[in-house]
Design a protein around this motif. Structure first.
Motif, short mmCIF file in Angstrom:
data_model
loop_
_atom_site.label_atom_id
_atom_site.label_comp_id
_atom_site.label_asym_id
_atom_site.label_seq_id
_atom_site.Cartn_x
_atom_site.Cartn_y
_atom_site.Cartn_z
N TYR A 283 21.13 5.95 -4.09
CA TYR A 283 19.61 5.55 -4.83
C TYR A 283 20.45 4.90 -5.95
N THR A 284 21.93 5.04 -6.51
CA THR A 284 22.86 4.35 -7.46
C THR A 284 22.35 3.26 -6.34
N PHE A 285 22.73 2.98 -5.35
CA PHE A 285 23.28 1.08 -5.36
C PHE A 285 22.13 0.12 -5.26
N LEU A 286 20.40 0.91 -4.84
CA LEU A 286 19.38 0.92 -5.11
C LEU A 286 19.35 0.58 -6.36
N VAL A 287 19.59 1.28 -7.31
CA VAL A 287 18.60 1.07 -8.97
C VAL A 287 19.55 0.47 -9.46
N ARG A 288 21.18 0.28 -9.01
CA ARG A 288 22.11 -1.13 -9.47
C ARG A 288 21.41 -2.04 -9.68
N TRP A 289 20.57 -3.17 -8.20
CA TRP A 289 20.03 -4.21 -8.29
C TRP A 289 18.53 -3.95 -8.55
N ILE A 290 18.21 -3.05 -8.89
CA ILE A 290 16.71 -2.79 -9.23
C ILE A 290 16.81 -2.90 -10.54
N LEU A 291 16.99 -2.14 -12.10
CA LEU A 291 16.84 -2.43 -12.74
C LEU A 291 17.63 -3.47 -13.63
N PRO A 292 18.18 -4.21 -13.28
CA PRO A 292 18.63 -5.81 -13.92
C PRO A 292 17.69 -6.68 -13.92
N ILE A 293 17.05 -6.28 -12.12
CA ILE A 293 15.65 -7.65 -12.16
C ILE A 293 14.60 -6.63 -13.49
N LEU A 294 13.87 -5.61 -13.47
CA LEU A 294 13.58 -4.69 -14.45
C LEU A 294 13.45 -5.54 -15.55
N SER A 295 14.88 -5.17 -16.16
CA SER A 295 15.43 -5.84 -17.52
C SER A 295 14.55 -7.38 -17.43
N THR B 135 -1.54 -7.10 -20.46
CA THR B 135 -0.48 -7.51 -20.21
C THR B 135 0.59 -7.20 -20.83
N THR B 136 0.45 -6.16 -22.30
CA THR B 136 1.25 -5.41 -23.08
C THR B 136 1.30 -3.85 -22.36
N THR B 137 0.14 -3.84 -21.85
CA THR B 137 0.29 -2.32 -21.43
C THR B 137 0.73 -2.08 -19.55
N PHE B 138 1.01 -3.23 -19.51
CA PHE B 138 1.52 -3.50 -18.28
C PHE B 138 3.01 -3.26 -18.30
N THR B 139 3.69 -4.15 -18.67
CA THR B 139 5.39 -4.52 -19.69
C THR B 139 5.85 -3.56 -20.40
N LEU B 140 4.77 -2.35 -21.20
CA LEU B 140 5.07 -1.29 -21.04
C LEU B 140 5.41 0.21 -19.81
N LEU B 141 4.72 -0.18 -19.18
CA LEU B 141 5.27 0.83 -17.76
C LEU B 141 6.13 0.46 -17.29
N LEU B 142 6.73 -1.15 -16.53
CA LEU B 142 7.57 -1.27 -16.23
C LEU B 142 8.64 -0.39 -16.93
N ILE B 143 8.84 -0.11 -18.80
CA ILE B 143 9.80 0.24 -19.40
C ILE B 143 9.55 1.51 -18.74
N LEU B 144 9.01 2.34 -18.90
CA LEU B 144 8.22 3.86 -18.43
C LEU B 144 9.76 3.81 -17.31
N ILE B 145 9.24 2.70 -16.36
CA ILE B 145 9.47 3.48 -14.89
C ILE B 145 11.45 2.85 -14.77
N TYR B 146 11.03 1.84 -15.92
CA TYR B 146 12.75 1.67 -15.98
C TYR B 146 13.09 2.73 -16.70
N GLN B 147 13.30 3.42 -17.58
CA GLN B 147 13.88 4.54 -18.17
C GLN B 147 13.48 5.67 -16.80
N LEU B 148 12.76 5.76 -16.69
CA LEU B 148 13.40 7.13 -15.17
C LEU B 148 13.63 7.29 -14.17
N LEU B 149 13.85 5.52 -13.86
CA LEU B 149 14.81 4.91 -12.62
C LEU B 149 15.89 5.59 -12.89
N GLY B 150 16.21 5.09 -14.08
CA GLY B 150 18.07 5.11 -15.16
C GLY B 150 18.22 6.34 -15.48
#
Length: 570
Positions: free
Chosen positions: A40-52, A179-194
């Motif tokens: 999980y850590t391995f996958l998240v280390r790739w996903i989070l930078p792309i999301l950011s 667009t802003t609503t979808f961006t907020l959704l990405l931020i929420l996903i980012y914070q949950l994954l982290g």
């Protein structure tokens, strides 16, 4: 620097090789490994930078596109069929090249008048012009209120004030809202994954504080976003960037100081509230000016309290302990300091505001010197220079002031022991790796070991070093979350710093422009001092990174400064 780049290169190459091996494994093996923390850590280390990076671009690009749009508040009609659109609440009329409405006629003064639109009322102010001003044929002195249809006569030249043909405040398009609503959704996903990454890495050390605080943060972000949407506030992307930074703040606190999670969450909630209040009150310039004097009075009280009741930590007497709460008063003074340097265009051009601003600035900086918080004093001085230049435009006087400050700084370095000690280590941290250079060397080691993707939240070493979550927070960002995410964080703050400059030409009022640029200066200078100080490029000054470092006072002030930056947008 070479060893750092080589370390990054080796770690990236190792990550790529691991990814190729991982992709080639059978599906059944992938399912087994996907439930383990390591994978999980391995996958998240790739996903989070792309999301950011996606979040950063989706917030910044709309703001950059929008900066070129101008709102027309009214028109000046010259009777020979020439129109002058009024695109600001404050417009200088004159023959000079710096005039907003330039009338290149010899009988018009260089700075003839200022046309203002404050709180729904139009007025014109004579700037001591040679030809004078008449309104509907009557000579005026000083300021005169106007109505649409009035005739303004500048040294014999007649202009007619007419209403704008378009609605002053344009509606935000539905496409941009989605667009802003979808961006907020990405931020929420980012914070949950982290957050899940930290739970996997630290286990009971952050349970149940982290899940509870993160869920409350997500709820607060959604509620705050919907409130701003409901009242049709624009430039929501700036708030989304703040949400992203606050999420990183919570992840860092959970890793380095999990006992402070609820305290930090409370500070974020208070910060959102402060932002909202300032944002709504600053819609009317008259209210904004009243707030300025109220906050300046409160700041003077805080200065006295800091001198009388302050407690010393790490060489600086910059904390007040009231028993039930501990805070840094000089953080809150930053907001009042910025507002002290503001003024509307007609006051800037007709009265002297610099004397009061200089007096207030001297009180703030002298207090910081007495309590030995020289890092914050440097931040205040940088903001003072920017705002003083915006008020006066006098480069020579400011150059003399900077030169005088430089010599004062040399005296501080020479005669204040703990400052002398820090400068003795500067650029020689590795020579004192186990003594006075301990913090910087460990920060550089941690930043290099994190590489582009980081070792994963909760897996870092730097959290064991004192002040890791405050003065050395850039090191934790690089080590645990990777250089890519650390650069995104810094880029967000730098963007918030340059955004008011990009909008200066379209600002509603000089009051908002100066306050936004002053607030932006504080954010950028603090970030530069923290990042460059912790990596031994500059001396370590002990200032925080706005929104990122652990600290309730800093978080609340960061939200307040963001509201001042946001005010520059119509």
């Amino acid at each position: 620097m070479i060893s750092f780049l080589e370390s990054v290169k080796q770690i990236v190459q190792q990550d790529i090789n691991n990814l190729l091996k991982f992709v080639k494994r059978p599906v059944i093996t992938l399912k087994i490994f996907s439930v383990t923390g390591d994978y999980y850590t391995f996958l998240v280390r790739w996903i989070l930078p792309i999301l950011s990076i996606i979040i950063f671009l989706w917030c910044v690009l709309p703001l950059l596109r929008e900066r070129k749009t101008k709102t027309i508040w009214g028109n000046l009609y010259l009777f020979n069929d020439i129109w002058f659109p009024i695109t600001s609440w404050e417009s200088m009329i004159g023959r000079g090249k710096n005039s907003d409405i330039m009338i290149n006629l010899p009988f018009i003064s260089r700075n003839h008048a200022v046309l203002t639109f404050h709180d729904g009322i139009w007025s014109i102010t004579d700037l001591g012009s040679k030809g004078g001003i008449k309104v509907n044929g009557a000579e005026i002195e000083g300021r005169q209120t106007l109505n649409f249809g009035d005739t303004i006569t500048l040294a014999g030249l007649d202009l007619l004030l007419l209403a704008a043909e378009t609605e002053p405040l344009g509606k935000i398009s539905e496409n941009r809202r989605s667009t802003t609503t979808f961006t907020l959704l990405l931020i929420l996903i980012y914070q949950l994954l982290g957050a899940l990454q930290l739970v996997v890495a630290k286990g009971s050390a952050v349970m149940p504080a982290l899940p509870a605080s993160i869920l409350l943060l997500l709820l607060a972000e959604c509620s705050h976003y919907l409130l701003l949407r409901c009242y049709k506030r624009n430039a929501l992307e700036m708030v989304l960037l703040a949400y992203f930074l606050c999420g990183m703040n919570m992840l860092i606190v959970a890793s380095a100081a999990p006992n402070s999670l609820y305290k930090q969450l409370t500070a974020i909630l208070i910060g959102m509230t402060v932002y909202t209040v300032i944002d709504f009150l600053f819609q009317k310039l008259g209210q904004a000016v009243k707030i300025k004097y109220f906050l300046m009075s409160g700041a003077l009280v805080l200065l006295v309290m800091n001198l009388a009741l302050g407690e010393t930590y790490f060489g600086a007497k910059n904390w007040i302990n009231l028993g039930f709460i501990t805070f840094q008063p000089m953080e809150f003074v930053k907001v009042a300091f910025v507002l002290a340097g503001t003024a509307t265009l007609d006051r800037l051009l007709t009265t002297r505001n610099m004397a009061a601003f200089i007096a207030f600035s001297c009180a703030c900086i002298l207090t910081l010197v007495l309590i030995r918080d020289f890092g914050t004093a440097l931040v205040f001085f940088a903001a003072f220079v920017i705002m003083a230049f915006m008020q006066s435009g006098d480069i020579r006087s400011l150059a003399l002031l900077v030169a005088a400050a430089f010599f004062v700084g040399i005296g501080v370095v020479a005669f204040v022991p703990y400052v002398t000690k820090r400068f003795a280590v500067w650029r020689r941290a590795w020579q004192f790796a186990n003594t006075s250079g301990y913090q910087q060397t460990r920060t550089m080691i941690a930043a290099a070991s994190g590489g582009l993707l980081g070792v994963g939240g909760g897996n870092g070493y730097l959290v064991n070093v004192i002040a890791a979550d405050t003065d050395l927070v850039f090191g934790i960002l690089c080590e645990e979350w990777g250089l890519l995410i650390a650069l995104v964080v810094v880029s967000i703050i730098v963007f918030l710093g340059i955004y008011p400059v990009l909008l200066a030409g379209n600002s509603r009022s000089a009051f908002y422009t100066i306050s936004a640029c002053g607030a932006a200066t504080i954010l950028v200078v603090q970030t530069a001092l923290n990042v460059l100080g912790s990596t031994d490029i500059l001396p370590l000054t002990g200032v925080t990174i706005p929104f990122i470092s652990n600290g309730g006072s800093s978080m609340i002030t960061s939200w307040a400064l963001l509201a001042l930056i946001r005010s520059v947008k119509q």
